[in-house]
Design a protein around this motif. Structure first.
Motif, PDB file in Angstrom:
ATOM      1  N   ALA A 148      33.188  23.608  19.470  1.00  0.00           N
ATOM      2  CA  ALA A 148      33.504  24.836  19.101  1.00  0.00           C
ATOM      3  C   ALA A 148      33.421  26.090  18.406  1.00  0.00           C
ATOM      4  CB  ALA A 148      35.604  24.193  18.630  1.00  0.00           C
ATOM      5  N   LEU A 149      32.172  25.716  17.156  1.00  0.00           N
ATOM      6  CA  LEU A 149      31.773  27.376  16.565  1.00  0.00           C
ATOM      7  C   LEU A 149      30.635  27.445  17.488  1.00  0.00           C
ATOM      8  CD1 LEU A 149      31.289  28.009  13.844  1.00  0.00           C
ATOM      9  CD2 LEU A 149      29.851  26.477  13.709  1.00  0.00           C
ATOM     10  N   ALA A 150      29.828  26.617  18.754  1.00  0.00           N
ATOM     11  CA  ALA A 150      29.257  26.869  19.568  1.00  0.00           C
ATOM     12  C   ALA A 150      29.751  28.090  19.763  1.00  0.00           C
ATOM     13  CB  ALA A 150      28.552  26.458  20.638  1.00  0.00           C
ATOM     14  N   LEU A 151      31.267  27.762  21.121  1.00  0.00           N
ATOM     15  CA  LEU A 151      31.987  28.683  21.636  1.00  0.00           C
ATOM     16  C   LEU A 151      32.468  30.004  20.738  1.00  0.00           C
ATOM     17  CD1 LEU A 151      33.933  26.012  23.896  1.00  0.00           C
ATOM     18  CD2 LEU A 151      32.235  27.593  24.034  1.00  0.00           C
ATOM     19  N   TRP A 152      32.986  29.339  19.703  1.00  0.00           N
ATOM     20  CA  TRP A 152      33.239  30.844  18.558  1.00  0.00           C
ATOM     21  C   TRP A 152      32.417  32.453  18.722  1.00  0.00           C
ATOM     22  CZ3 TRP A 152      35.250  30.220  13.351  1.00  0.00           C
ATOM     23  CH2 TRP A 152      35.806  31.353  12.609  1.00  0.00           C
ATOM     24  N   ALA A 153      31.243  31.556  18.292  1.00  0.00           N
ATOM     25  CA  ALA A 153      30.175  32.390  17.569  1.00  0.00           C
ATOM     26  C   ALA A 153      30.419  33.117  19.052  1.00  0.00           C
ATOM     27  CB  ALA A 153      28.957  31.632  17.568  1.00  0.00           C
ATOM     28  N   ILE A 154      30.209  32.778  20.298  1.00  0.00           N
ATOM     29  CA  ILE A 154      29.612  33.298  21.461  1.00  0.00           C
ATOM     30  C   ILE A 154      30.643  34.355  22.029  1.00  0.00           C
ATOM     31  CG2 ILE A 154      29.267  32.796  24.228  1.00  0.00           C
ATOM     32  CD1 ILE A 154      27.891  30.046  23.719  1.00  0.00           C
ATOM     33  N   GLY A 155      31.841  33.737  22.436  1.00  0.00           N
ATOM     34  CA  GLY A 155      32.693  34.411  22.467  1.00  0.00           C
ATOM     35  C   GLY A 155      32.783  36.317  21.546  1.00  0.00           C
ATOM     36  N   HIS A 156      32.510  35.185  19.913  1.00  0.00           N
ATOM     37  CA  HIS A 156      32.574  36.631  18.705  1.00  0.00           C
ATOM     38  C   HIS A 156      31.590  37.599  19.399  1.00  0.00           C
ATOM     39  CE1 HIS A 156      33.796  38.530  15.272  1.00  0.00           C
ATOM     40  NE2 HIS A 156      32.902  38.180  15.250  1.00  0.00           N
ATOM     41  N   GLY A 157      30.477  37.101  19.584  1.00  0.00           N
ATOM     42  CA  GLY A 157      29.302  37.605  19.689  1.00  0.00           C
ATOM     43  C   GLY A 157      29.011  38.605  21.342  1.00  0.00           C
ATOM     44  N   LEU A 158      29.559  38.700  22.335  1.00  0.00           N
ATOM     45  CA  LEU A 158      29.948  39.256  23.400  1.00  0.00           C
ATOM     46  C   LEU A 158      31.266  39.850  23.551  1.00  0.00           C
ATOM     47  CD1 LEU A 158      30.530  36.292  26.063  1.00  0.00           C
ATOM     48  CD2 LEU A 158      28.000  38.231  25.979  1.00  0.00           C
ATOM     49  N   ALA A 159      32.521  39.722  22.298  1.00  0.00           N
ATOM     50  CA  ALA A 159      33.294  40.947  22.107  1.00  0.00           C
ATOM     51  C   ALA A 159      31.982  42.147  21.275  1.00  0.00           C
ATOM     52  CB  ALA A 159      34.799  40.140  21.653  1.00  0.00           C
ATOM     53  N   SER A 160      32.091  42.032  20.097  1.00  0.00           N
ATOM     54  CA  SER A 160      31.023  42.785  19.105  1.00  0.00           C
ATOM     55  C   SER A 160      29.417  43.825  20.313  1.00  0.00           C
ATOM     56  CB  SER A 160      30.871  41.993  17.998  1.00  0.00           C
ATOM     57  OG  SER A 160      31.662  41.227  17.028  1.00  0.00           O
TER      58      SER A 160
ATOM     59  N   ALA B 244      35.625  27.997  29.432  1.00  0.00           N
ATOM     60  CA  ALA B 244      35.166  29.334  30.071  1.00  0.00           C
ATOM     61  C   ALA B 244      36.669  30.159  29.912  1.00  0.00           C
ATOM     62  CB  ALA B 244      34.619  29.381  31.291  1.00  0.00           C
ATOM     63  N   ALA B 245      37.384  29.935  30.531  1.00  0.00           N
ATOM     64  CA  ALA B 245      38.764  31.436  30.094  1.00  0.00           C
ATOM     65  C   ALA B 245      39.220  31.421  29.174  1.00  0.00           C
ATOM     66  CB  ALA B 245      39.419  30.499  31.024  1.00  0.00           C
ATOM     67  N   LEU B 246      38.754  30.826  28.188  1.00  0.00           N
ATOM     68  CA  LEU B 246      39.042  31.106  26.622  1.00  0.00           C
ATOM     69  C   LEU B 246      38.012  31.810  25.690  1.00  0.00           C
ATOM     70  CD1 LEU B 246      40.377  26.945  25.121  1.00  0.00           C
ATOM     71  CD2 LEU B 246      41.769  29.382  25.536  1.00  0.00           C
ATOM     72  N   VAL B 247      37.068  31.741  26.489  1.00  0.00           N
ATOM     73  CA  VAL B 247      35.901  32.682  25.599  1.00  0.00           C
ATOM     74  C   VAL B 247      36.092  33.710  26.645  1.00  0.00           C
ATOM     75  CG1 VAL B 247      33.772  33.521  25.785  1.00  0.00           C
ATOM     76  CG2 VAL B 247      34.138  30.607  25.430  1.00  0.00           C
ATOM     77  N   ARG B 248      36.395  34.011  27.867  1.00  0.00           N
ATOM     78  CA  ARG B 248      37.069  34.984  28.301  1.00  0.00           C
ATOM     79  C   ARG B 248      38.348  35.781  27.953  1.00  0.00           C
ATOM     80  NH1 ARG B 248      37.401  33.620  33.454  1.00  0.00           N
ATOM     81  NH2 ARG B 248      35.148  34.168  34.391  1.00  0.00           N
ATOM     82  N   CYS B 249      39.095  35.320  27.613  1.00  0.00           N
ATOM     83  CA  CYS B 249      40.255  35.616  26.276  1.00  0.00           C
ATOM     84  C   CYS B 249      39.857  36.105  25.404  1.00  0.00           C
ATOM     85  CB  CYS B 249      41.074  34.552  26.831  1.00  0.00           C
ATOM     86  SG  CYS B 249      42.781  34.872  25.360  1.00  0.00           S
ATOM     87  N   TYR B 250      39.452  35.342  24.738  1.00  0.00           N
ATOM     88  CA  TYR B 250      38.500  36.551  23.312  1.00  0.00           C
ATOM     89  C   TYR B 250      38.110  37.520  23.510  1.00  0.00           C
ATOM     90  CZ  TYR B 250      36.697  35.719  18.651  1.00  0.00           C
ATOM     91  OH  TYR B 250      36.216  36.698  17.407  1.00  0.00           O
ATOM     92  N   VAL B 251      36.855  37.984  24.165  1.00  0.00           N
ATOM     93  CA  VAL B 251      36.471  38.665  24.866  1.00  0.00           C
ATOM     94  C   VAL B 251      37.106  40.102  25.354  1.00  0.00           C
ATOM     95  CG1 VAL B 251      34.648  40.249  26.271  1.00  0.00           C
ATOM     96  CG2 VAL B 251      33.793  37.917  25.589  1.00  0.00           C
ATOM     97  N   ASP B 252      38.107  39.455  26.221  1.00  0.00           N
ATOM     98  CA  ASP B 252      39.162  40.662  27.052  1.00  0.00           C
ATOM     99  C   ASP B 252      40.691  40.965  25.249  1.00  0.00           C
ATOM    100  OD1 ASP B 252      37.843  40.491  28.838  1.00  0.00           O
ATOM    101  OD2 ASP B 252      39.762  38.349  30.565  1.00  0.00           O
ATOM    102  N   PHE B 253      40.700  40.643  24.670  1.00  0.00           N
ATOM    103  CA  PHE B 253      41.427  40.636  23.508  1.00  0.00           C
ATOM    104  C   PHE B 253      40.279  41.800  23.284  1.00  0.00           C
ATOM    105  CE2 PHE B 253      42.087  40.862  19.351  1.00  0.00           C
ATOM    106  CZ  PHE B 253      43.892  40.846  18.886  1.00  0.00           C
TER     107      PHE B 253
END
Length: 199
Positions: free
Chosen positions: A153-165, A92-101
């Motif tokens: 991994a793909l699901a987490l990438w998609a979630i992180g990218h989707g949230l960021a976008s 979860a922290a990795l996904v948050r990190c992606y969004v924060d970036f």
């Protein structure tokens, strides 16, 4: 009184390349990727129209430099999180990190995923730095006992990218307003779901 325009002699050789990249990122953040051209970037940096060509053969090369820089920083951020060794919480922290970036570097984020930069043969530096960022996510998931680590991994990438976008486009804030909450709260709620996915 307006400040005098910088001349290209203002910069040392390496500093000019950095300033051209920085000027490009500022343009992306203010006017979008479509606003970036070598001529416009030269004007923003206060140098002659020919100066950018000493560092970048064309617009694609300039965008490639921005993208590689962004992926390199993202990989470093993710690696710092990955060192915590906190299992599902770490995911979860990795996904948050992606969004924060994306929130901290919106100009880079918009350029990093451009389709014209996705060919490894044409943009090897972008490919290598992008793979390094993805490896931080997959390395954490490989340490979890899940039935389909690649799928996760793909699901987490998609979630992180989707949230960021959604955040950068203002859609997350719009939804948060309708739901009487905040964009940050929606991100945190989504991250709690992500953490359960990793168990």
């Amino acid at each position: 009184m307006a400040e005098p325009e910088k001349s290209r002699t203002t910069y040392h050789h390496g500093a000019l390349r950095t300033e051209l990249v920085d000027a490009s990122v500022r343009l992306v953040e203010s006017d979008g990727v479509g606003a970036v051209s070598l001529r416009r970037v030269a004007r923003e940096a206060g140098v002659s129209p020919a100066a950018p060509y000493h560092h970048f053969a064309n617009r694609a090369a300039l965008l490639s430099a921005i993208s590689a820089q962004g992926f390199h920083e993202l990989a470093e951020d993710l690696a710092a999180v990955a060192r915590t060794g906190d299992g599902p919480g770490e995911v979860a922290a990795l996904v948050r990190c992606y969004v924060d970036f994306a929130r901290r570097r919106p100009g880079h984020f918009q350029v990093m995923w451009r389709p014209e930069l996705s060919e490894p043969a044409k943009h090897p530096v972008v490919h290598e730095s992008g793979e390094s960022a993805l490896m931080q996510l997959t390395s954490v998931i490989d340490g979890l006992e899940v039935p389909d680590p690649h799928g996760l991994a793909l699901a987490l990438w998609a979630i992180g990218h989707g949230l960021a976008s959604l955040m950068l486009d203002g859609q997350l804030a719009h939804t948060a307003e309708k739901w009487d909450t905040t964009a940050d709260d929606l991100v945190e709620r989504c991250l709690r779901v992500v953490s359960r996915m990793a168990h």
